[in-house]
Design a protein around this motif. Sequence first.
Motif, PDB file in Angstrom:
ATOM      1  N   THR B  57       8.493  12.112   0.370  1.00  0.00           N
ATOM      2  CA  THR B  57       7.476  11.289  -0.285  1.00  0.00           C
ATOM      3  C   THR B  57       6.486  10.813   0.765  1.00  0.00           C
ATOM      4  OG1 THR B  57       8.996  10.597  -1.989  1.00  0.00           O
ATOM      5  CG2 THR B  57       7.047   9.225  -1.652  1.00  0.00           C
ATOM      6  N   VAL B  58       5.234  11.127   0.544  1.00  0.00           N
ATOM      7  CA  VAL B  58       4.197  10.784   1.509  1.00  0.00           C
ATOM      8  C   VAL B  58       3.542   9.453   1.143  1.00  0.00           C
ATOM      9  CG1 VAL B  58       1.979  11.504   2.432  1.00  0.00           C
ATOM     10  CG2 VAL B  58       3.740  13.208   1.990  1.00  0.00           C
ATOM     11  N   MET B  59       3.419   9.231  -0.153  1.00  0.00           N
ATOM     12  CA  MET B  59       2.716   8.028  -0.613  1.00  0.00           C
ATOM     13  C   MET B  59       3.235   7.634  -1.980  1.00  0.00           C
ATOM     14  SD  MET B  59      -0.032   5.893  -0.392  1.00  0.00           S
ATOM     15  CE  MET B  59      -0.913   6.603   1.006  1.00  0.00           C
ATOM     16  N   THR B  60       3.476   6.331  -2.157  1.00  0.00           N
ATOM     17  CA  THR B  60       3.793   5.823  -3.485  1.00  0.00           C
ATOM     18  C   THR B  60       2.792   4.721  -3.787  1.00  0.00           C
ATOM     19  OG1 THR B  60       6.136   6.231  -3.104  1.00  0.00           O
ATOM     20  CG2 THR B  60       5.568   4.791  -4.962  1.00  0.00           C
ATOM     21  N   TYR B  62       1.368   1.947  -6.610  1.00  0.00           N
ATOM     22  CA  TYR B  62       1.515   1.251  -7.890  1.00  0.00           C
ATOM     23  C   TYR B  62       0.150   0.724  -8.282  1.00  0.00           C
ATOM     24  CZ  TYR B  62       6.541   1.356  -7.024  1.00  0.00           C
ATOM     25  OH  TYR B  62       7.817   1.766  -6.786  1.00  0.00           O
ATOM     26  N   SER B  74      -7.652   8.974  -2.631  1.00  0.00           N
ATOM     27  CA  SER B  74      -7.546   9.853  -1.470  1.00  0.00           C
ATOM     28  C   SER B  74      -6.669   9.177  -0.431  1.00  0.00           C
ATOM     29  CB  SER B  74      -8.923  10.224  -0.925  1.00  0.00           C
ATOM     30  OG  SER B  74      -9.272   9.377   0.140  1.00  0.00           O
TER      31      SER B  74
ATOM     32  N   ALA C 108      -3.855  -2.640  -6.773  1.00  0.00           N
ATOM     33  CA  ALA C 108      -3.011  -1.517  -6.378  1.00  0.00           C
ATOM     34  C   ALA C 108      -2.201  -1.848  -5.134  1.00  0.00           C
ATOM     35  CB  ALA C 108      -3.872  -0.288  -6.096  1.00  0.00           C
ATOM     36  N   THR C 109      -1.050  -1.197  -5.019  1.00  0.00           N
ATOM     37  CA  THR C 109      -0.318  -1.201  -3.748  1.00  0.00           C
ATOM     38  C   THR C 109      -0.073   0.249  -3.370  1.00  0.00           C
ATOM     39  OG1 THR C 109       1.894  -1.204  -4.718  1.00  0.00           O
ATOM     40  CG2 THR C 109       0.877  -3.353  -4.334  1.00  0.00           C
ATOM     41  N   PHE C 110      -0.074   0.487  -2.082  1.00  0.00           N
ATOM     42  CA  PHE C 110       0.168   1.834  -1.570  1.00  0.00           C
ATOM     43  C   PHE C 110       1.269   1.734  -0.518  1.00  0.00           C
ATOM     44  CE2 PHE C 110      -4.256   1.286  -2.728  1.00  0.00           C
ATOM     45  CZ  PHE C 110      -4.512   2.377  -3.558  1.00  0.00           C
ATOM     46  N   ALA C 111       2.371   2.438  -0.716  1.00  0.00           N
ATOM     47  CA  ALA C 111       3.440   2.452   0.284  1.00  0.00           C
ATOM     48  C   ALA C 111       3.349   3.769   1.036  1.00  0.00           C
ATOM     49  CB  ALA C 111       4.796   2.315  -0.397  1.00  0.00           C
ATOM     50  N   MET C 112       3.136   3.669   2.334  1.00  0.00           N
ATOM     51  CA  MET C 112       2.999   4.871   3.144  1.00  0.00           C
ATOM     52  C   MET C 112       4.374   5.464   3.418  1.00  0.00           C
ATOM     53  SD  MET C 112       0.067   3.138   3.589  1.00  0.00           S
ATOM     54  CE  MET C 112       0.128   1.990   4.957  1.00  0.00           C
ATOM     55  N   GLY C 113       4.521   6.737   3.090  1.00  0.00           N
ATOM     56  CA  GLY C 113       5.768   7.441   3.344  1.00  0.00           C
ATOM     57  C   GLY C 113       5.651   8.290   4.595  1.00  0.00           C
ATOM     58  N   VAL C 120      -6.623   4.814   2.702  1.00  0.00           N
ATOM     59  CA  VAL C 120      -6.682   5.192   1.288  1.00  0.00           C
ATOM     60  C   VAL C 120      -8.061   4.867   0.714  1.00  0.00           C
ATOM     61  CG1 VAL C 120      -4.204   4.904   0.864  1.00  0.00           C
ATOM     62  CG2 VAL C 120      -5.745   2.972   0.492  1.00  0.00           C
TER      63      VAL C 120
END
Lengths: 282, 105, 158
Positions: B57-60, B62, B74, C108-113, C120
């Motif tokens: 998983t690179v990005m999640t 919400y 992007s 929004a929230t963005f979790a970097m994996g 972003v």
Amino acid sequence: MRLRTFAAAAVCALAATTVMADKRAADTSPAEDLKTYRDYFQKRFPGVPLNEFGNGVYAIDNVSRDSWNAVEEFPPYEPMIEAGQAIWDARFANGKRLGSCFGGDPAQRGNFPYWDAKRKMVVTLPLAINECLESNGEPPLPYRKGRIADLLAFMSYRSRGQKINVEIPDDPDAIAAYNAGKSFYFARRGQLNFSCAHCHFESAGMNVRTDVLSPALGHTSGWPVYRSKWGELGTLHRRFAGCNRRVRAKPFAAQGTEYRNLEYFLSHVSNGIEYNGPSARK
Amino acid sequence: MAKKSIKIRAKLKGDTTQVKTLMTHPMETGLRKDKKTGKLIPAHFINEVTAESGGKTVMTAYWSGGISKNPYLSFSFDGASAGDEVTISWKDNQGGSDSASAKIK
Amino acid sequence: MTTNIKRRVFLKGSVAAGTVGIAVGAGLLAPQAVLAAWPKAAFEAKSIDDALKNAMGDASSSASDAIKIKAPDIAENGAVVPVSVSASLDGAESIALLAEGNAQPLVATFAMGAGALADVSTRIKMGKTSDVIAIVKAGGKLHSARKSVKVTIGGCGG
């Protein structure tokens, strides 16, 4: 480029200085109009190349141009181009396709609108599409949005780079249709008593509240348009109707004589500008 | 769900892959009224987007309905090569979902 | 300590989300289960502090020049405001994006994996003129930046 706030007082002052509106439409030839338009806008917005006017208000307003560039990064109309291609590729019940009416080539934008001397009327691309459908026993598409806008997006995309090149033939009926479009453009209408020209000719670059008024030059180049306000694609005649409604006038039917003649006039005075539809607007 | 609700462009520049994606979705907040009926339009928005590449998983992300209609996203990540796949998946608050993949160019 | 526990919860949420996603795709789960991982309280919060507590585990952050927000000074249309957030902070784990003036500020929230950079871009809705706030969690701490965006009422509705 924010010149002035567009206030009621300004409108009255401007009306008095109107040059073209006071003339009868027939007093100037199409060729003279084209020159008047180009010269006027190029003098008014020095340094803006002619073709740049195909980008509407973004040609003259750097603030909104930034947002526009960010949206064009991955434009919201992209999926609609594909949807339009599917319509182009689909077979009619009789086994033919739309291409059978257009020599198999979707890049048709530059061939419209044109004067049909036999029928004595302006033929636009959407009209030709529906005539094709009907002549093949298919139901016509509603003109303002939806499938026809998708189809136009695909055809316009394939036509990008073609130039607006609408020559008015030396035919009294064609010139009459052109002049009817011109009169429409300069006629006051609606409760606000504005003409198209009040906003987009004389006051281009000024503000209506916070919107910068786009120049009339190039107004027909970028269609269909994905407007953020609509959240979908719409056609040029849908926009005409919206503008008419904004001055609290009753809009005319999409692809009716009035708007086809208007498109004829507006296209001619924008000759030389590239078709760049589909495009995104606020 | 309508087919092809996700468009993806993934490009490798040096070590970094930049992914741009456009999703087709109404993104209704649930706070907007239907102009004709005057009734609230029910909330209908993508609330989760995941991006995977190489089994990781690179990005999640919400989201709320505060993301614009037909959402754009992007992002960038390191560690992939040209030809690898990127998979984008979304789910919405009404149980809808979609997923699409593209090769990194 | 509290922060760390919450952070673990947040990360665990992300992992669980992946699994749920697959299950939904396969048609195994009812829609209401989908929301399990989505931080509802954070998104429904009316205040920035409540939103951040629920989304990032903490409401206090320090302003940081390492975070860059790109957004227009004047939004062309409040329904579509392009926003980019990037951060040159080591160990950036997640980003929260808020529109201060919105009734529900968290957008929004963005979790970097794996391998993801703190970089972003998206397009957001803004109800009125306000700051766009970006909160970046790095090294267990919250860093913030803000940028004012004017949202105006247009005249050319059509």
